[in-house]
Write a protein that holds these residues in place. Structure first.
Motif, PDB file in Angstrom:
ATOM      1  N   LEU A  39     -16.799 -40.521   6.858  1.00 56.06           N
ATOM      2  CA  LEU A  39     -18.051 -39.874   6.323  1.00 56.06           C
ATOM      3  C   LEU A  39     -16.971 -39.264   4.798  1.00 56.06           C
ATOM      4  O   LEU A  39     -16.242 -39.321   4.175  1.00 56.06           O
ATOM      5  CB  LEU A  39     -17.716 -39.140   7.105  1.00 56.06           C
ATOM      6  CG  LEU A  39     -17.706 -39.172   8.463  1.00 56.06           C
ATOM      7  CD1 LEU A  39     -18.378 -37.905   9.563  1.00 56.06           C
ATOM      8  CD2 LEU A  39     -18.879 -40.502   8.731  1.00 56.06           C
ATOM      9  N   SER A  40     -18.469 -38.268   4.177  1.00 53.64           N
ATOM     10  CA  SER A  40     -18.384 -38.894   2.736  1.00 53.64           C
ATOM     11  C   SER A  40     -17.830 -37.214   2.849  1.00 53.64           C
ATOM     12  O   SER A  40     -17.914 -36.463   1.369  1.00 53.64           O
ATOM     13  CB  SER A  40     -19.793 -38.598   2.535  1.00 53.64           C
ATOM     14  OG  SER A  40     -21.310 -37.783   2.449  1.00 53.64           O
ATOM     15  N   ASN A  41     -17.880 -36.479   4.311  1.00 58.85           N
ATOM     16  CA  ASN A  41     -17.587 -34.770   3.774  1.00 58.85           C
ATOM     17  C   ASN A  41     -15.833 -35.115   4.281  1.00 58.85           C
ATOM     18  O   ASN A  41     -15.252 -34.021   4.321  1.00 58.85           O
ATOM     19  CB  ASN A  41     -18.309 -34.045   4.962  1.00 58.85           C
ATOM     20  CG  ASN A  41     -17.829 -34.473   6.135  1.00 58.85           C
ATOM     21  OD1 ASN A  41     -16.726 -35.781   6.787  1.00 58.85           O
ATOM     22  ND2 ASN A  41     -18.330 -34.406   7.696  1.00 58.85           N
ATOM     23  N   GLY A  42     -15.063 -35.964   4.150  1.00 54.80           N
ATOM     24  CA  GLY A  42     -14.034 -36.505   4.140  1.00 54.80           C
ATOM     25  C   GLY A  42     -13.400 -36.290   5.681  1.00 54.80           C
ATOM     26  O   GLY A  42     -12.475 -36.552   5.971  1.00 54.80           O
ATOM     27  N   LYS A  43     -14.294 -36.335   5.893  1.00 53.59           N
ATOM     28  CA  LYS A  43     -13.678 -36.473   7.857  1.00 53.59           C
ATOM     29  C   LYS A  43     -13.683 -38.464   8.426  1.00 53.59           C
ATOM     30  O   LYS A  43     -14.552 -39.034   7.901  1.00 53.59           O
ATOM     31  CB  LYS A  43     -15.043 -35.995   9.360  1.00 53.59           C
ATOM     32  CG  LYS A  43     -14.944 -34.619   8.871  1.00 53.59           C
ATOM     33  CD  LYS A  43     -13.829 -32.962   9.058  1.00 53.59           C
ATOM     34  CE  LYS A  43     -13.738 -32.047   8.797  1.00 53.59           C
ATOM     35  NZ  LYS A  43     -12.911 -31.284   8.771  1.00 53.59           N
ATOM     36  N   TYR A  70     -21.466 -34.170  13.443  1.00 54.30           N
ATOM     37  CA  TYR A  70     -21.341 -33.228  11.763  1.00 54.30           C
ATOM     38  C   TYR A  70     -22.693 -33.792  11.156  1.00 54.30           C
ATOM     39  O   TYR A  70     -23.081 -33.176   9.970  1.00 54.30           O
ATOM     40  CB  TYR A  70     -20.391 -34.451  10.645  1.00 54.30           C
ATOM     41  CG  TYR A  70     -18.792 -33.846  10.490  1.00 54.30           C
ATOM     42  CD1 TYR A  70     -18.086 -32.976  10.869  1.00 54.30           C
ATOM     43  CD2 TYR A  70     -18.075 -35.488  11.552  1.00 54.30           C
ATOM     44  CE1 TYR A  70     -17.311 -32.812  10.901  1.00 54.30           C
ATOM     45  CE2 TYR A  70     -17.551 -34.908  11.762  1.00 54.30           C
ATOM     46  CZ  TYR A  70     -16.521 -33.403  11.308  1.00 54.30           C
ATOM     47  OH  TYR A  70     -15.475 -33.550  12.402  1.00 54.30           O
ATOM     48  N   ARG A 111     -27.526 -36.115   8.562  1.00 53.83           N
ATOM     49  CA  ARG A 111     -27.219 -36.261   7.115  1.00 53.83           C
ATOM     50  C   ARG A 111     -25.742 -36.803   6.430  1.00 53.83           C
ATOM     51  O   ARG A 111     -25.920 -36.895   5.696  1.00 53.83           O
ATOM     52  CB  ARG A 111     -27.205 -35.040   5.836  1.00 53.83           C
ATOM     53  CG  ARG A 111     -28.471 -34.010   6.778  1.00 53.83           C
ATOM     54  CD  ARG A 111     -28.614 -32.712   6.044  1.00 53.83           C
ATOM     55  NE  ARG A 111     -29.120 -32.232   4.570  1.00 53.83           N
ATOM     56  CZ  ARG A 111     -30.489 -32.395   3.992  1.00 53.83           C
ATOM     57  NH1 ARG A 111     -31.377 -32.556   4.966  1.00 53.83           N
ATOM     58  NH2 ARG A 111     -30.527 -32.548   2.990  1.00 53.83           N
ATOM     59  N   ILE A 112     -25.346 -37.297   7.762  1.00 53.87           N
ATOM     60  CA  ILE A 112     -23.993 -37.712   7.603  1.00 53.87           C
ATOM     61  C   ILE A 112     -23.838 -39.561   6.704  1.00 53.87           C
ATOM     62  O   ILE A 112     -25.177 -40.086   6.809  1.00 53.87           O
ATOM     63  CB  ILE A 112     -22.723 -38.063   8.670  1.00 53.87           C
ATOM     64  CG1 ILE A 112     -23.996 -39.608   9.339  1.00 53.87           C
ATOM     65  CG2 ILE A 112     -22.633 -37.104   9.147  1.00 53.87           C
ATOM     66  CD1 ILE A 112     -23.036 -39.691  10.455  1.00 53.87           C
ATOM     67  N   ARG A 113     -22.983 -39.907   5.835  1.00 50.29           N
ATOM     68  CA  ARG A 113     -23.094 -40.553   4.165  1.00 50.29           C
ATOM     69  C   ARG A 113     -21.727 -41.746   5.291  1.00 50.29           C
ATOM     70  O   ARG A 113     -20.444 -40.643   4.501  1.00 50.29           O
ATOM     71  CB  ARG A 113     -23.181 -40.565   3.886  1.00 50.29           C
ATOM     72  CG  ARG A 113     -24.561 -39.887   3.228  1.00 50.29           C
ATOM     73  CD  ARG A 113     -25.637 -40.828   4.072  1.00 50.29           C
ATOM     74  NE  ARG A 113     -25.780 -42.167   2.813  1.00 50.29           N
ATOM     75  CZ  ARG A 113     -26.616 -42.637   3.454  1.00 50.29           C
ATOM     76  NH1 ARG A 113     -27.158 -42.568   4.295  1.00 50.29           N
ATOM     77  NH2 ARG A 113     -26.627 -44.043   2.898  1.00 50.29           N
TER      78      ARG A 113
END
Ligand code: THU
Length: 146
Positions: A48-52, A82, A85-87
Motif C-alpha cells: 500500500l502507499s501507506n507503506g503497509k 486502512y 482511500r488506500i492505494r
C-alpha cells in the motif's frame, strides 16, 4: 519489466528486493489457504502507499460460487484495516502448487479501483515469476463515470 506477451513463462525475471519481500508475504499467506475442494493454495500480498503490506488467501465454500480468491481477500482486508482511500502500489500472487497462474478476471476488476495503473503485479510463471504493470493485466476495466 517483462512484456505482457512474455507472460506467464518468464523464468529469468529477477525481482527487486521489495517485490521479493511482497512475494514472500504472499507465499506465507498461501499457507493459510482454505482450499479443501480445489487443493489450490493461493496467497496475495498488496503493497500500500501507506507503506503497509496486507495479505489474503483463498477461502473456499461447499457452495463453490461463494469462494473468495486470495487477491480479493487481501483487498477487503486492506480496506477494512486502512480505509477506503488506500492505494495499491504493488501486488504479489503466489501459490503452493508450483504452477503458473495469473490473477483471475474478477480480482483484476476489483483491484482496479484501488491499484495504480503502473503498479507491478508479480505472479507465478513457468519456471519462475512474471512481472507486469497492472494496466497491462486489465486494459479497459469497467468504470462508471458519474
Ligand atoms: N483463486 C485465487 O485465489 N485467485 C485467483 O486469482 C484465481 C483462483 C482460487 C479460487 C479457488 O479457491 C482456487 O483458486 C481454484 O480456483
Amino acid at each position: 519489466m517483462v512484456k505482457a506477451t512474455q507472460a506467464p513463462g518468464n523464468a529469468s525475471t529477477v525481482l527487486t528486493p521489495s517485490l521479493k519481500r511482497l512475494m514472500v508475504a504472499a507465499e506465507k499467506a498461501a499457507r493459510n489457504s482454505y482450499s479443501r475442494y480445489s487443493g489450490f493454495k493461493v496467497g496475495a500480498a498488496l503493497q500500500l502507499s501507506n507503506g503497509k503490506i496486507v495479505t489474503g488467501t483463498n477461502v473456499e465454500n461447499v457452495s463453490f460460487g461463494l469462494t473468495i480468491c486470495a487477491e480479493r481477500a487481501a483487498l477487503v482486508q486492506a480496506v477494512a484495516k486502512y480505509g477506503p482511500r488506500i492505494r495499491v502500489k504493488a501486488v504479489a500472487v503466489a501459490n503452493l502448487n508450483k504452477t503458473a497462474s495469473t490473477p483471475c478476471g474478477a480480482c483484476r476488476q476489483m483491484l482496479s479501483e484501488f491499484t495504480e495503473p503502473d503498479a507491478p503485479v508479480v505472479f507465478p510463471a513457468i519456471g519462475g515469476v512474471s512481472v507486469m504493470p497492472f494496466r497491462e493485466l486489465l486494459p479497459l476495466a469497467f468504470e462508471m463515470k458519474p
